[in-house]
Design a protein around this motif. Structure first.
Motif, PDB file in Angstrom:
ATOM      1  N   GLU A 177       0.824  -1.207   0.000  1.00 32.22           N
ATOM      2  CA  GLU A 177       0.000   0.000   0.000  1.00 32.22           C
ATOM      3  C   GLU A 177       0.861   1.260   0.000  1.00 32.22           C
ATOM      4  OE1 GLU A 177      -3.174   0.161  -0.469  1.00 32.22           O
ATOM      5  OE2 GLU A 177      -3.433  -2.008  -0.471  1.00 32.22           O
ATOM      6  N   ASN A 189      -4.382  -3.320  -3.737  1.00 26.32           N
ATOM      7  CA  ASN A 189      -5.636  -4.020  -3.426  1.00 26.32           C
ATOM      8  C   ASN A 189      -6.676  -3.074  -2.840  1.00 26.32           C
ATOM      9  OD1 ASN A 189      -5.377  -6.795  -4.202  1.00 26.32           O
ATOM     10  ND2 ASN A 189      -3.889  -7.098  -2.562  1.00 26.32           N
ATOM     11  N   SER A 190      -6.250  -2.144  -1.996  1.00 25.75           N
ATOM     12  CA  SER A 190      -7.229  -1.244  -1.382  1.00 25.75           C
ATOM     13  C   SER A 190      -7.833  -0.308  -2.425  1.00 25.75           C
ATOM     14  CB  SER A 190      -6.589  -0.438  -0.244  1.00 25.75           C
ATOM     15  OG  SER A 190      -5.633   0.474  -0.754  1.00 25.75           O
ATOM     16  N   GLU A 191      -7.034   0.102  -3.403  1.00 27.56           N
ATOM     17  CA  GLU A 191      -7.562   0.955  -4.466  1.00 27.56           C
ATOM     18  C   GLU A 191      -8.532   0.178  -5.346  1.00 27.56           C
ATOM     19  OE1 GLU A 191      -3.710   3.931  -4.832  1.00 27.56           O
ATOM     20  OE2 GLU A 191      -3.782   2.096  -6.027  1.00 27.56           O
ATOM     21  N   ALA A 193     -10.301  -2.267  -4.434  1.00 24.18           N
ATOM     22  CA  ALA A 193     -11.501  -2.552  -3.645  1.00 24.18           C
ATOM     23  C   ALA A 193     -12.550  -1.458  -3.790  1.00 24.18           C
ATOM     24  CB  ALA A 193     -11.137  -2.733  -2.173  1.00 24.18           C
ATOM     25  N   GLN A 194     -12.138  -0.275  -4.222  1.00 21.65           N
ATOM     26  CA  GLN A 194     -13.100   0.811  -4.407  1.00 21.65           C
ATOM     27  C   GLN A 194     -14.147   0.463  -5.456  1.00 21.65           C
ATOM     28  OE1 GLN A 194     -11.241   4.767  -4.787  1.00 21.65           O
ATOM     29  NE2 GLN A 194      -9.405   3.928  -3.814  1.00 21.65           N
TER      30      GLN A 194
END
Length: 229
Positions: A177, A189-191, A193-194
């Motif tokens: 991240e 992955n967090s991006e 997940a949007q």
């Protein structure tokens, strides 16, 4: 591939992207590069003059056998090869790029095309495109824009996918991240997940290397917007 470009090309692109970002026009540098190319596709690092092989693979194994009547949108279409591949499968294709030079180039390359090539800005999507496309193809555009506009860009991409429609994303991927250096700026992955937070369900996720000469990881992800029952 970007890594295989001469260092002076990579440094020039980074300089153009930095200048555009400092002017709060993060996508303005694309047209500068197309203008500088003066019709030589070899000067555009991402222009292969052929559809992306992982789009071709998806069309062979996943696309509807009868795409007639289905509307497709190609985001940041560049020189048009991906858009033409979709049109050959029967999709009614709209393809856009922020660069007027790139769009004119597409129209010159494919004068008899059924594709509707238009100039448009991913950061200011036309309102009539909202939830309008059965298939949306996003390849390597999000990664070309800085992280300070990433959420807005992802939201724009998701906004054009119709109910029961499909979004196909091809992008560089980073497993950390931590903020990467760029361009390009690989997605985390967090991006990614949007997209699911915006109502898109991940159907398939394929990890691949663009070539044997680099260890840069890429993803092809297929998303689906479920029908509201």
């Amino acid at each position: 591939m970007f890594e295989q470009q001469p260092e002076h090309v990579r440094l020039h692109i980074k300089e153009l992207a930095t200048q555009a970002s400092e002017k709060s026009e993060p996508s303005a540098w694309f047209d500068v590069l197309y203008v500088e190319a003066k019709g030589d596709a070899a000067q555009i690092p991402w222009a292969k003059l052929a559809p992306h092989p992982y789009l071709q693979d998806w069309l062979t194994t996943h696309a509807p056998s009868a795409a007639q009547g289905l509307r497709a949108l190609v985001i940041g279409c560049g020189l048009g090869d991906d858009a033409e591949a979709l049109a050959k499968r029967g999709f009614e294709v709209t393809a856009f790029d922020i660069s007027p030079t790139a769009i004119a180039w597409c129209q010159q390359r494919f004068p008899d095309s059924t594709v509707n090539y238009v100039v448009a800005d991913l950061l200011a999507i036309p309102s009539q495109w909202h939830l309008a496309f059965d298939l949306v193809f996003e390849s390597r555009n999000i990664q070309a824009l800085p992280l300070n506009v990433r959420s807005k860009v992802i939201s724009s991409v998701a906004s054009v996918v119709a109910t029961d429609g499909t979004l196909l994303v091809i992008t560089r991927f980073r497993e950390t991240e931590a903020e990467p250096s760029g361009p390009p700026w690989a997605l985390s992955n967090s991006e990614l997940a949007q997209f699911e937070n915006l109502g898109l369900h991940q159907r398939e996720r394929l990890l691949f290397l663009a070539s044997q000469e680099t260890d840069v990881k890429h993803l092809r992800i297929e998303y689906h917007r479920k029908k509201i029952i």
